[in-house]
Design a protein around this motif. Structure first.
Motif, PDB file in Angstrom:
ATOM      1  N   ALA A 108      16.115   6.985   3.682  1.00 13.89           N
ATOM      2  CA  ALA A 108      16.499   5.574   3.835  1.00 13.89           C
ATOM      3  C   ALA A 108      15.670   4.676   2.927  1.00 13.89           C
ATOM      4  O   ALA A 108      16.210   3.790   2.261  1.00 13.89           O
ATOM      5  CB  ALA A 108      16.348   5.138   5.282  1.00 13.89           C
ATOM      6  N   LEU A 109      14.374   4.890   2.901  1.00 12.78           N
ATOM      7  CA  LEU A 109      13.505   4.029   2.103  1.00 12.78           C
ATOM      8  C   LEU A 109      13.741   4.212   0.605  1.00 12.78           C
ATOM      9  O   LEU A 109      13.593   3.262  -0.167  1.00 12.78           O
ATOM     10  CB  LEU A 109      12.040   4.265   2.459  1.00 12.78           C
ATOM     11  N   ALA A 110      14.125   5.411   0.209  1.00 15.23           N
ATOM     12  CA  ALA A 110      14.397   5.657  -1.211  1.00 15.23           C
ATOM     13  C   ALA A 110      15.648   4.922  -1.676  1.00 15.23           C
ATOM     14  O   ALA A 110      15.770   4.579  -2.852  1.00 15.23           O
ATOM     15  CB  ALA A 110      14.550   7.158  -1.459  1.00 15.23           C
ATOM     16  N   ASN A 111      16.577   4.669  -0.755  1.00 18.45           N
ATOM     17  CA  ASN A 111      17.853   4.070  -1.118  1.00 18.45           C
ATOM     18  C   ASN A 111      18.043   2.640  -0.613  1.00 18.45           C
ATOM     19  O   ASN A 111      19.066   2.032  -0.883  1.00 18.45           O
ATOM     20  CB  ASN A 111      19.001   4.943  -0.581  1.00 18.45           C
ATOM     21  N   ALA A 112      17.095   2.133   0.132  1.00  7.73           N
ATOM     22  CA  ALA A 112      17.259   0.837   0.788  1.00  7.73           C
ATOM     23  C   ALA A 112      16.817  -0.319  -0.114  1.00  7.73           C
ATOM     24  O   ALA A 112      15.861  -0.200  -0.874  1.00  7.73           O
ATOM     25  CB  ALA A 112      16.455   0.803   2.082  1.00  7.73           C
ATOM     26  N   SER A 113      17.519  -1.420   0.067  1.00 13.55           N
ATOM     27  CA  SER A 113      17.096  -2.663  -0.586  1.00 13.55           C
ATOM     28  C   SER A 113      15.930  -3.234   0.218  1.00 13.55           C
ATOM     29  O   SER A 113      15.706  -2.833   1.367  1.00 13.55           O
ATOM     30  CB  SER A 113      18.250  -3.660  -0.591  1.00 13.55           C
ATOM     31  N   PRO A 114      15.196  -4.183  -0.345  1.00 16.06           N
ATOM     32  CA  PRO A 114      14.099  -4.800   0.424  1.00 16.06           C
ATOM     33  C   PRO A 114      14.590  -5.404   1.749  1.00 16.06           C
ATOM     34  O   PRO A 114      13.889  -5.294   2.758  1.00 16.06           O
ATOM     35  CB  PRO A 114      13.563  -5.876  -0.522  1.00 16.06           C
ATOM     36  N   ASP A 115      15.771  -6.002   1.769  1.00 14.15           N
ATOM     37  CA  ASP A 115      16.310  -6.558   3.017  1.00 14.15           C
ATOM     38  C   ASP A 115      16.563  -5.471   4.050  1.00 14.15           C
ATOM     39  O   ASP A 115      16.340  -5.673   5.247  1.00 14.15           O
ATOM     40  CB  ASP A 115      17.607  -7.325   2.760  1.00 14.15           C
ATOM     41  N   GLU A 116      17.038  -4.322   3.599  1.00 17.29           N
ATOM     42  CA  GLU A 116      17.293  -3.219   4.521  1.00 17.29           C
ATOM     43  C   GLU A 116      15.987  -2.649   5.069  1.00 17.29           C
ATOM     44  O   GLU A 116      15.911  -2.286   6.246  1.00 17.29           O
ATOM     45  CB  GLU A 116      18.116  -2.135   3.834  1.00 17.29           C
ATOM     46  N   VAL A 117      14.962  -2.593   4.239  1.00 16.91           N
ATOM     47  CA  VAL A 117      13.652  -2.129   4.711  1.00 16.91           C
ATOM     48  C   VAL A 117      13.126  -3.096   5.769  1.00 16.91           C
ATOM     49  O   VAL A 117      12.634  -2.673   6.820  1.00 16.91           O
ATOM     50  CB  VAL A 117      12.652  -1.998   3.539  1.00 16.91           C
ATOM     51  N   GLU A 118      13.257  -4.382   5.519  1.00 18.59           N
ATOM     52  CA  GLU A 118      12.828  -5.384   6.500  1.00 18.59           C
ATOM     53  C   GLU A 118      13.580  -5.213   7.810  1.00 18.59           C
ATOM     54  O   GLU A 118      12.998  -5.291   8.886  1.00 18.59           O
ATOM     55  CB  GLU A 118      13.013  -6.785   5.946  1.00 18.59           C
ATOM     56  N   GLN A 169      14.420  11.348   7.583  1.00 17.35           N
ATOM     57  CA  GLN A 169      15.369  10.233   7.727  1.00 17.35           C
ATOM     58  C   GLN A 169      14.803   8.979   7.070  1.00 17.35           C
ATOM     59  O   GLN A 169      15.495   8.281   6.335  1.00 17.35           O
ATOM     60  CB  GLN A 169      15.648   9.945   9.203  1.00 17.35           C
ATOM     61  N   LEU A 170      13.545   8.701   7.359  1.00 20.27           N
ATOM     62  CA  LEU A 170      12.910   7.509   6.793  1.00 20.27           C
ATOM     63  C   LEU A 170      12.754   7.617   5.283  1.00 20.27           C
ATOM     64  O   LEU A 170      12.985   6.651   4.560  1.00 20.27           O
ATOM     65  CB  LEU A 170      11.553   7.264   7.439  1.00 20.27           C
ATOM     66  N   GLU A 171      12.372   8.775   4.819  1.00 24.81           N
ATOM     67  CA  GLU A 171      12.186   8.964   3.383  1.00 24.81           C
ATOM     68  C   GLU A 171      13.490   8.712   2.626  1.00 24.81           C
ATOM     69  O   GLU A 171      13.502   8.013   1.612  1.00 24.81           O
ATOM     70  CB  GLU A 171      11.676  10.376   3.120  1.00 24.81           C
ATOM     71  N   THR A 202       0.817  -1.210   0.000  1.00 25.44           N
ATOM     72  CA  THR A 202       0.000   0.000   0.000  1.00 25.44           C
ATOM     73  C   THR A 202       0.856   1.267   0.000  1.00 25.44           C
ATOM     74  O   THR A 202       0.330   2.367   0.131  1.00 25.44           O
ATOM     75  CB  THR A 202      -0.927   0.019   1.230  1.00 25.44           C
ATOM     76  N   ASP A 203       2.169   1.091  -0.136  1.00 28.77           N
ATOM     77  CA  ASP A 203       3.102   2.210  -0.151  1.00 28.77           C
ATOM     78  C   ASP A 203       3.020   3.021   1.144  1.00 28.77           C
ATOM     79  O   ASP A 203       3.162   4.237   1.142  1.00 28.77           O
ATOM     80  CB  ASP A 203       2.856   3.093  -1.375  1.00 28.77           C
ATOM     81  N   ASP A 204       2.761   2.346   2.254  1.00 26.20           N
ATOM     82  CA  ASP A 204       2.632   2.996   3.558  1.00 26.20           C
ATOM     83  C   ASP A 204       3.787   2.662   4.501  1.00 26.20           C
ATOM     84  O   ASP A 204       3.647   2.804   5.712  1.00 26.20           O
ATOM     85  CB  ASP A 204       1.319   2.572   4.233  1.00 26.20           C
ATOM     86  N   THR A 205       4.900   2.229   3.975  1.00 27.99           N
ATOM     87  CA  THR A 205       6.010   1.837   4.842  1.00 27.99           C
ATOM     88  C   THR A 205       6.442   2.989   5.737  1.00 27.99           C
ATOM     89  O   THR A 205       6.628   2.817   6.941  1.00 27.99           O
ATOM     90  CB  THR A 205       7.197   1.320   4.008  1.00 27.99           C
ATOM     91  N   ARG A 206       6.598   4.177   5.154  1.00 25.63           N
ATOM     92  CA  ARG A 206       7.043   5.327   5.950  1.00 25.63           C
ATOM     93  C   ARG A 206       6.012   5.652   7.028  1.00 25.63           C
ATOM     94  O   ARG A 206       6.367   5.904   8.181  1.00 25.63           O
ATOM     95  CB  ARG A 206       7.284   6.540   5.050  1.00 25.63           C
ATOM     96  N   ALA A 207       4.735   5.608   6.690  1.00 21.85           N
ATOM     97  CA  ALA A 207       3.684   5.900   7.671  1.00 21.85           C
ATOM     98  C   ALA A 207       3.686   4.866   8.797  1.00 21.85           C
ATOM     99  O   ALA A 207       3.537   5.214   9.972  1.00 21.85           O
ATOM    100  CB  ALA A 207       2.323   5.939   6.992  1.00 21.85           C
TER     101      ALA A 207
END
Length: 162
Positions: free
Chosen positions: A118-128, A114-116, A43-48
């Motif tokens: 990080a999330l723009a540059n992070a791999s899926p593993d880093e987001v997890e 900070q989150l924005e 839902t593209d709500d990771t940052r939220a």
């Protein structure tokens, strides 16, 4: 229109966070990641979702720290749950620390930025990894609050006490 929970948070974010906390409480990090990451990413709500968790952690840090009168130690854990020095932590974990500290100091805009980044540059593993760190802190802080009979958001208490 999406149903809204306390303080304007969409209830689906709260429900996602609850499912993830429940899975983590049961010792299943993979299920916690699945509950949180897949729902939020879809839902593209990771940052939220992250802001919800870090904002709640910030409130609990303030509660545990007696409004700043008693220091609260921020700990960083690796994927096996072992504590590591912040400087030795992976980039997503360092982001988690910076985000939490920004929230603790009332800088929600900085936390969001900070989150924005990080999330723009992070791999899926880093987001997890970032999600797991936020969930671990939420669990540990809420457990500490509950053990001291301090207030915890009802949705967190519900996930941890079921």
């Amino acid at each position: 229109m999406t149903p809204v929970h306390e303080e304007g948070t969409p209830s689906r974010l709260v429900e996602t966070a609850q499912r993830a906390l429940l899975a983590m409480r049961l010792g299943d990090d993979a299920a916690a990641i699945e509950a949180a990451a897949l729902e939020a990413l879809a839902t593209d709500d990771t940052r939220a979702l992250m802001l919800l968790l870090f904002g709640t952690c910030s409130e609990m840090v303030a509660t545990l720290g007696d409004g700043g009168a008693a220091p609260v130690k921020v700990q960083v854990f690796d994927s096996e749950g072992e504590e590591v020095a912040i400087d030795d932590a992976e980039p997503p974990v360092r982001t988690a620390v910076r985000t939490l500290l920004a929230e603790v100091h009332g800088n929600t805009d900085d936390a969001s930025q900070q989150l924005e980044i990080a999330l723009a540059n992070a791999s899926p593993d880093e987001v997890e990894s970032l999600i797991v760190q936020a969930l671990r802190w939420t669990m540990r802080l809420s457990t500490a609050c509950l053990e001291r009979d301090l207030p915890v958001e009802p949705w967190i208490a519900e996930a941890l006490l079921d």
